[in-house]
Design an enzyme around this catalytic site. Structure first.
Site, short mmCIF file in Angstrom:
data_model
loop_
_atom_site.label_atom_id
_atom_site.label_comp_id
_atom_site.label_asym_id
_atom_site.label_seq_id
_atom_site.Cartn_x
_atom_site.Cartn_y
_atom_site.Cartn_z
N HIS A 131 -4.12 -2.68 -15.04
CA HIS A 131 -4.96 -2.02 -14.05
C HIS A 131 -6.45 -2.18 -14.37
CE1 HIS A 131 -1.03 -0.04 -13.87
NE2 HIS A 131 -1.25 0.00 -12.56
N GLU A 147 1.30 -0.82 -2.88
CA GLU A 147 2.69 -0.82 -3.38
C GLU A 147 3.53 -1.90 -2.68
OE1 GLU A 147 3.01 0.56 -5.98
OE2 GLU A 147 1.41 2.06 -5.89
#
Ligand SMILES: [Zn+2]
Length: 545
Positions: free
Chosen positions: A447, A360
């Site tokens: 992803h 993140e």
């Protein structure tokens, strides 16, 4: 103008689809008084005893008739010996340095007295020469004059000072020369984002500064996280509280969103410098993972690349845990410069694994550098950058509770069957990611299109074929059936980071990534180096030519 396509970058494409069945867990502990409650009761009783003795003790100690004792704390030994701690007032004014401890035998007779200051207090005049509002204005000016000046090694310079509130008239006795003074609190902020709350004592006759005390200090705490185990934490002491705020790393902090979805939440704080119990029963445990993950990511970037924080400006980010309800994901949001972690299925499986923290925060690094658009091939490269750096953070942390590997999210069990979220050695093992580039790769979810770059990074680091690394088994294939030897993950990471920060742009695609990493390898190791050739061969092995 910069388009903010990547403002919110989530960890996983499919994770949100899981967690349909809700099971309520209603087991409650029986309400037996804990040792902690008993200790609190004993303390309350002792404190009451001290309060009752304040008057008689003031007389016994021959204090002046303007002086009063105010009970502050009390402790009773097993043999009944009492230690009664008092503050003092003089004509109703708090006396700084007026504190004392009376030691009594079990029968109440005084054994000894420890006074902060021996001097007698006898002030002839209780009218200050300087008015209170004038004193407060003077103190604000004094503190403002220190903006930009580093006070000492572990305090970054003040950047902001808010005008002081009221100046409180006190007696200053700490230096053994009791006199009238003002006590004023001035708040502000430091360059690293840490709040500042300074207490200044100034002479009520001439405004001279007698003492300055920053009440927000860095401390060394301990955390017990769900995934990280027991770890040290740099915390912040503010009054009697320790906060999950790390002044040594840009003031980065962790807050409890209390299952809400917006705002900054409430900063984790408690009176002991220990957080969490290693289980989800304590709301602090996930916070320990997040705060330690942020600290490790900070250290990784600093040590490995000389980067000071996500934006390379020394400012730490906020981590928010307990985001939403049954939220099975984690995300970075540039607009709040913060990352957020859900509690997972049934709110019992927080997504606070360290490679997720590194993932993140690395979205923030990408946003501050190449700013790769979060769609198409550049989106895959954005996601891969986070997986690569998240994995490097996991290797850097090297925790016994989370042995490092080339898998993503292997502990958070998003799939429900114990398998990792993503595999770098052979991305297609997750059922959706691409091992090799093809013309359609940019149409995949980011992803999954990330797989090509993840695979490239693994091959560049470790080479192809079957091998066991740190106890984990891999078998990485190549598109062209070539056999590759890796150059090691440390060199591979240097090449990727340099490409990201020096060559990649918002629209870089896979062909551009090959060119950018080759330029980076040439810069770092030379264009005829083994490293340069390995970069070329590894891209070819994932069909990027
Ligand atoms: Zn991501």
């Amino acid at each position: 103008m910069k388009r903010k396509l990547a403002a919110v970058a989530v960890l996983s494409a499919t994770a949100l689809l899981t967690g349909v069945i809700q099971v309520s867990t209603a087991a409650q502990a029986a309400p037996t008084p804990s040792l902690q409650a008993q200790a609190a009761q004993q303390h309350a009783t002792a404190l009451k005893l001290a309060a009752g003795q304040a008057g008689p003790l003031a007389k016994a100690l021959k204090l002046g008739d303007k002086e009063q004792l105010v009970a502050k704390d009390a402790a009773v030994d097993k043999d009944g010996t009492r230690h009664l701690r008092f503050e003092r007032t003089y004509a109703g004014l708090p006396v700084i340095g007026g504190d004392l401890v009376v030691h009594q035998k079990a029968d109440g007779s005084v054994k000894a007295v420890d006074k902060a200051v021996a001097a007698r207090i006898a002030l002839s005049n209780l009218t200050p020469k300087i008015a209170a509002d004038q004193a407060a204005a003077q103190v604000t000016g004094t503190v403002k004059a220190t903006v930009g000046v580093a006070a000492d090694a572990d305090e970054s310079p003040l950047t902001e000072v808010r005008p002081a509130g009221q100046a409180e008239l006190v007696v200053w006795a700490s230096d053994g020369n009791p006199r009238l003074a003002y006590r004023t609190t001035v708040e502000g902020a430091r360059a690293d984002g840490t709040p500042s709350r300074q207490i200044l004592v100034t002479d009520a006759a001439d405004g001279r500064v007698l003492a300055t005390h920053e009440t927000i200090e860095t401390a060394s705490g301990t955390g017990n996280g769900i995934f990280v185990g027991q770890v040290p934490l740099t915390t912040t002491q503010s009054g009697s509280q320790y906060q999950l705020r790390d002044a040594s790393r840009g003031g980065q902090s962790t807050s409890d969103l209390n299952n809400g979805t917006d705002g900054t939440g409430s900063l984790f704080a408690n009176t002991s410098d220990s957080f969490g119990d290693g289980t989800v029963n304590s709301r602090e445990s996930a916070a320990v993972d997040a705060q330690f993950g942020a600290a490790t990511t900070w250290d990784f970037y600093k040590t490995t690349f000389g980067r000071s924080g996500i934006r390379n400006d020394g400012v730490g980010a906020l981590s928010r845990v307990h985001y939403g309800s049954n939220y099975v994901n984690a995300f970075w949001d540039d607009s709040c410069f913060c990352m957020s972690y859900g509690d997972g299925s049934n709110n019992t499986a927080p997504l606070t694994e360290i490679d997720v923290a590194g993932h993140e925060m690395s979205h923030g690094v990408t946003a501050a550098t190449a700013n790769l658009n979060y769609a198409g091939e550049s989106g895959g490269l954005n996601e891969a950058t986070s997986d690569i750096m998240g994995t490097m953070v996991e290797w850097y942390a090297n925790l016994p509770s989370n042995p490092p590997n080339y898998w993503i999210g292997e502990l958070i069990n998003l799939n429900g069957n114990g398998t990792p979220l993503r595999y770098m050695d052979q991305p297609s093992k997750d059922g959706g990611s691409a091992d090799y580039w093809d013309a359609n790769v940019g149409n995949l979810d980011v992803h999954y299109s990330s797989g090509v770059a993840n695979h490239f990074f693994y091959l560049l680091s470790e080479g192809s074929g079957a091998k066991t690394i740190n106890g984990f088994s891999y078998n990485s294939p190549t598109y062209d059936n070539s056999t590759l030897a890796g150059i090691g993950r440390d060199k591979a990471a240097q090449i990727w980071y340099r490409a990201l920060t020096t060559y990649f742009t918002s629209t870089t695609d896979y062909a551009g990534a090959r060119a950018g990493t080759l330029s980076a390898a040439a810069d770092l190791y030379g264009s005829s180096s083994a490293e340069y050739n390995a970069v070329a061969a590894s891209w070819t092995a994932v069909n990027v030519n």
